[in-house]
Design a protein around this motif. Structure first.
Motif, PDB file in Angstrom:
ATOM      1  N   THR A 234       0.837  -1.204   0.000  1.00 60.44           N
ATOM      2  CA  THR A 234       0.000   0.000   0.000  1.00 60.44           C
ATOM      3  C   THR A 234       0.874   1.256   0.000  1.00 60.44           C
ATOM      4  O   THR A 234       0.603   2.219  -0.733  1.00 60.44           O
ATOM      5  CB  THR A 234      -0.926   0.015   1.223  1.00 60.44           C
ATOM      6  OG1 THR A 234      -1.702  -1.173   1.249  1.00 60.44           O
ATOM      7  CG2 THR A 234      -1.854   1.220   1.193  1.00 60.44           C
ATOM      8  N   GLY A 237       2.283   1.860  -3.430  1.00 61.67           N
ATOM      9  CA  GLY A 237       1.275   2.405  -4.328  1.00 61.67           C
ATOM     10  C   GLY A 237       1.013   3.873  -4.090  1.00 61.67           C
ATOM     11  O   GLY A 237       0.850   4.654  -5.038  1.00 61.67           O
ATOM     12  N   GLY A 246       0.535   6.435 -10.863  1.00 59.78           N
ATOM     13  CA  GLY A 246      -0.523   5.501 -10.508  1.00 59.78           C
ATOM     14  C   GLY A 246      -1.330   5.059 -11.714  1.00 59.78           C
ATOM     15  O   GLY A 246      -1.765   5.894 -12.509  1.00 59.78           O
ATOM     16  N   TYR A 248      -4.040   2.857 -11.317  1.00 55.54           N
ATOM     17  CA  TYR A 248      -5.044   2.101 -10.582  1.00 55.54           C
ATOM     18  C   TYR A 248      -6.454   2.569 -10.962  1.00 55.54           C
ATOM     19  O   TYR A 248      -6.685   3.767 -11.158  1.00 55.54           O
ATOM     20  CB  TYR A 248      -4.876   2.320  -9.072  1.00 55.54           C
ATOM     21  CG  TYR A 248      -3.514   1.918  -8.538  1.00 55.54           C
ATOM     22  CD1 TYR A 248      -3.243   0.607  -8.184  1.00 55.54           C
ATOM     23  CD2 TYR A 248      -2.510   2.873  -8.379  1.00 55.54           C
ATOM     24  CE1 TYR A 248      -2.005   0.246  -7.687  1.00 55.54           C
ATOM     25  CE2 TYR A 248      -1.266   2.520  -7.888  1.00 55.54           C
ATOM     26  CZ  TYR A 248      -1.018   1.210  -7.544  1.00 55.54           C
ATOM     27  OH  TYR A 248       0.212   0.846  -7.056  1.00 55.54           O
ATOM     28  N   PRO A 252      -4.522   2.423  -4.428  1.00 60.13           N
ATOM     29  CA  PRO A 252      -3.763   1.200  -4.164  1.00 60.13           C
ATOM     30  C   PRO A 252      -4.161   0.514  -2.861  1.00 60.13           C
ATOM     31  O   PRO A 252      -4.702   1.145  -1.961  1.00 60.13           O
ATOM     32  CB  PRO A 252      -2.318   1.693  -4.097  1.00 60.13           C
ATOM     33  CG  PRO A 252      -2.433   3.120  -3.667  1.00 60.13           C
ATOM     34  CD  PRO A 252      -3.690   3.640  -4.296  1.00 60.13           C
ATOM     35  N   TRP A 256      -0.310  -7.076  -4.007  1.00 63.60           N
ATOM     36  CA  TRP A 256       0.404  -6.767  -5.250  1.00 63.60           C
ATOM     37  C   TRP A 256      -0.379  -7.338  -6.434  1.00 63.60           C
ATOM     38  O   TRP A 256      -0.624  -8.534  -6.516  1.00 63.60           O
ATOM     39  CB  TRP A 256       1.812  -7.360  -5.218  1.00 63.60           C
ATOM     40  CG  TRP A 256       2.663  -6.938  -6.387  1.00 63.60           C
ATOM     41  CD1 TRP A 256       2.915  -7.644  -7.508  1.00 63.60           C
ATOM     42  CD2 TRP A 256       3.363  -5.695  -6.513  1.00 63.60           C
ATOM     43  NE1 TRP A 256       3.732  -6.928  -8.351  1.00 63.60           N
ATOM     44  CE2 TRP A 256       4.029  -5.720  -7.764  1.00 63.60           C
ATOM     45  CE3 TRP A 256       3.500  -4.565  -5.710  1.00 63.60           C
ATOM     46  CZ2 TRP A 256       4.814  -4.663  -8.218  1.00 63.60           C
ATOM     47  CZ3 TRP A 256       4.285  -3.510  -6.152  1.00 63.60           C
ATOM     48  CH2 TRP A 256       4.932  -3.557  -7.385  1.00 63.60           C
ATOM     49  N   ASP A 260      -0.407  -2.655  -9.778  1.00 57.45           N
ATOM     50  CA  ASP A 260       0.831  -2.234  -9.118  1.00 57.45           C
ATOM     51  C   ASP A 260       2.012  -2.367 -10.073  1.00 57.45           C
ATOM     52  O   ASP A 260       2.883  -1.486 -10.136  1.00 57.45           O
ATOM     53  CB  ASP A 260       1.084  -3.069  -7.863  1.00 57.45           C
ATOM     54  CG  ASP A 260       0.041  -2.833  -6.787  1.00 57.45           C
ATOM     55  OD1 ASP A 260      -0.807  -3.709  -6.598  1.00 57.45           O
ATOM     56  OD2 ASP A 260       0.071  -1.762  -6.161  1.00 57.45           O
ATOM     57  N   SER A 263       1.904   0.400 -12.613  1.00 60.91           N
ATOM     58  CA  SER A 263       2.272   1.670 -11.982  1.00 60.91           C
ATOM     59  C   SER A 263       3.779   1.752 -11.756  1.00 60.91           C
ATOM     60  O   SER A 263       4.406   2.786 -12.011  1.00 60.91           O
ATOM     61  CB  SER A 263       1.534   1.824 -10.648  1.00 60.91           C
ATOM     62  OG  SER A 263       0.135   1.800 -10.833  1.00 60.91           O
ATOM     63  N   TYR A 264       4.363   0.632 -11.313  1.00 61.22           N
ATOM     64  CA  TYR A 264       5.801   0.650 -11.076  1.00 61.22           C
ATOM     65  C   TYR A 264       6.577   0.747 -12.399  1.00 61.22           C
ATOM     66  O   TYR A 264       7.629   1.406 -12.470  1.00 61.22           O
ATOM     67  CB  TYR A 264       6.257  -0.573 -10.276  1.00 61.22           C
ATOM     68  CG  TYR A 264       7.549  -0.312  -9.550  1.00 61.22           C
ATOM     69  CD1 TYR A 264       8.779  -0.471 -10.182  1.00 61.22           C
ATOM     70  CD2 TYR A 264       7.548   0.151  -8.250  1.00 61.22           C
ATOM     71  CE1 TYR A 264       9.956  -0.198  -9.535  1.00 61.22           C
ATOM     72  CE2 TYR A 264       8.733   0.434  -7.588  1.00 61.22           C
ATOM     73  CZ  TYR A 264       9.924   0.260  -8.234  1.00 61.22           C
ATOM     74  OH  TYR A 264      11.105   0.550  -7.592  1.00 61.22           O
TER      75      TYR A 264
END
Length: 295
Positions: A234, A237, A246, A248, A252, A256, A260, A263-264
């Protein structure tokens, strides 16, 4: 060919390559966009100032050539002073054949007639130097030129051939007064390595004994598998959202998920990673730059 980076993304990309950045006043909205378009952009153009104490001139220009005269000024100490974002009066008209070579990422030909608006197509950076052959470029200054050029090439997926000198754009100019082939060689070598990460500002000596970090240590790539549940996820995120990465629709949250990972991957691309290096799986270098607070 690319959409120009936003002002925030530009500054973040420079810092991600280890450039020491100084932001000046309203630089994010200081431009000449009312005189014509800026973008799509095709590369980076380097100049020398032919003077000293150039900060005010590059920001404000003159009555004949209003400022800003560049996106940033590279000082002798290697600091890149950000002065404008958008269209700037740096390139003027130049060679359509040179622009075509930049687009093709081919060696630039001798410049032809000045028929093409370079202010619309290039990021422009001035390098403080008299340009008379007797004014040295300190190592810190050339290192900053290398890093800022690399940062923009990484951000757009360009090669070093997307970086040209003003003297390669038009027969009217002689700047910068160093070898562009040599500088492109340096940029190409740096592009082959991972981003350097933010420059560390000078600070007081490290005190004796360990100092607890304010950020979560890297838990290892194997931690981030689908279905893993942890309050740390969390926290990751939330940091990704704060950095504008983000991806999402919900969250978040503590599990995982593919969101996620997406976003990463967006965060990795912001840092300049491409291809398999932007796979959405945290690595130590990108993790350290995300700075997830301790939970």
């Amino acid at each position: 060919m690319a959409t120009p980076l936003s002002a925030d993304a530009l500054a973040r990309a420079l810092r991600g390559e280890g450039v020491r950045v100084a932001e000046h006043g309203d630089w994010k909205t200081h431009n000449r966009d009312h005189r014509g378009p800026w973008g799509p952009v095709h590369g980076v153009m380097l100049h020398h100032t032919a003077g000293v104490d150039s900060l005010a001139l590059c920001r404000s220009g003159t009555s004949a050539l209003p400022g800003p005269l560049c996106a940033g000024l590279v000082a002798k100490d290697g600091t890149v002073h950000l002065l404008g974002h958008g269209r700037t009066n740096h390139a003027g008209s130049g060679s359509a054949a040179v622009l075509a070579a930049v687009l093709a990422e081919a060696p630039p030909p001798a410049p032809g007639p000045d028929t093409t608006d370079g202010n619309a197509r290039f990021y422009g950076f001035e390098i403080e130097n008299l340009g008379n052959g007797g004014d040295p470029y300190p190592a810190a200054q050339l290192d900053a030129v290398e890093r800022l050029s690399t940062a923009l090439c990484r951000a757009h997926g360009w090669s070093a051939r997307s970086v040209i000198g003003h003297k390669e754009w038009t027969r009217r100019k002689i700047d910068p007064s160093f070898s562009m082939a040599g500088m492109r060689g340096r940029i190409g070598a740096r592009l082959g390595a991972a981003p350097a990460g933010p420059a560390r500002p000078p600070g007081p000596a490290t005190p004796a004994g360990p100092v607890p970090s304010a950020y979560e240590p890297f838990p290892g790539a194997a931690f981030f598998v689908p279905g893993r549940r942890s309050p740390l996820i969390t926290a990751v995120g939330k940091r990704l959202v704060a950095e504008g990465c983000g991806r999402y629709t919900i969250g978040p949250g503590p599990v995982w998920t593919e969101a996620d990972g997406r976003s990463y991957a967006a965060w990795q691309r912001v840092l300049g990673y491409r291809g398999s290096a932007a796979d959405g799986v945290p690595g130590r270098a990108s993790w350290d730059r995300l700075r997830v607070p301790r939970i």
